[in-house]
Each structure stands twice: as structure tokens, then as C-alpha cells.
Design an enzyme around this catalytic site. Sequence first.
Site, short mmCIF file in Angstrom:
data_model
loop_
_atom_site.label_atom_id
_atom_site.label_comp_id
_atom_site.label_asym_id
_atom_site.label_seq_id
_atom_site.Cartn_x
_atom_site.Cartn_y
_atom_site.Cartn_z
N ALA A 40 6.72 -39.35 -17.94
CA ALA A 40 5.88 -38.75 -18.97
C ALA A 40 6.78 -38.18 -20.05
O ALA A 40 7.81 -37.56 -19.77
CB ALA A 40 5.00 -37.65 -18.39
N CYS A 41 6.38 -38.41 -21.29
CA CYS A 41 7.19 -37.96 -22.41
C CYS A 41 6.29 -37.60 -23.58
O CYS A 41 5.09 -37.47 -23.42
CB CYS A 41 8.17 -39.07 -22.81
SG CYS A 41 7.33 -40.53 -23.44
N ALA A 42 6.88 -37.49 -24.73
CA ALA A 42 6.14 -37.19 -25.94
C ALA A 42 5.90 -38.49 -26.71
O ALA A 42 6.03 -38.54 -27.92
CB ALA A 42 6.89 -36.17 -26.79
N GLN A 85 2.57 -37.34 -22.18
CA GLN A 85 2.36 -36.20 -21.28
C GLN A 85 0.90 -35.74 -21.21
O GLN A 85 0.45 -35.21 -20.20
CB GLN A 85 3.25 -35.03 -21.69
CG GLN A 85 2.91 -34.49 -23.06
CD GLN A 85 3.77 -33.32 -23.47
OE1 GLN A 85 4.47 -32.75 -22.66
NE2 GLN A 85 3.70 -32.96 -24.74
#
Length: 101
Positions: free
Chosen positions: A6-8, A38
Site C-alpha cells: 500500500a502506498c500513495a 492506502q
Amino acid sequence: MNIMLACAAGMSTSILVAKMQEAAKDQGKDYKIWAIDQSLIEDNLGEFDVLLLGPQVQHTFKKVKKLVGDKAPVAVIKAVDYGRGNGEAVLRFAEELVEGE
């Protein structure tokens, strides 16, 4: 094993996923590895065996850990491995987290 990152919503995480998939394939492992924004973690609960957060969203760790609970291990990817796109190291990290459960 199902490994979710999960990231931006950054491109660097997609590159890391590709390198992790390549490392898994080279090792003869049939893993599902994918990345999401995310904000979609809750929608994917129950779909992953381990959740790795990109360093850029490490500030959400406590909130995400509480959300995931004991369903799966959650950890932040080491910035050095993330920055270098070291798929093999991040894959090994995910495996160690699952084995430690």
C-alpha cells in the site's frame, strides 16, 4: 502467498511489485503480489497474507495495524530496499513476516 503493498498511488511501488514478482518467479514461487492506494486497504481485508506499507505512508502504520488487527502482519518497507527497488529483499522481508506469525 498473497502480498499486498500500500502506498500513495506512486509509480515506484508498481516498479517494486514488478521486481518482487520477478524475484518470486525466479525462485519458483507462485505468489500474488500487487499494490493499492492506502485508502483501499479496508476494501482488501482478507485478501492478503501480509501487508507492506511504502515508506512514504509510514505515518499511517498505527492506524493500518489497528484496522488489519490479527488478520495479517503489517510492516513498513525499509526505505533503502524501497528506494533501490530491491524486489528480492522486500520479498524475503514479506516471507519472514508471515513465517514469524
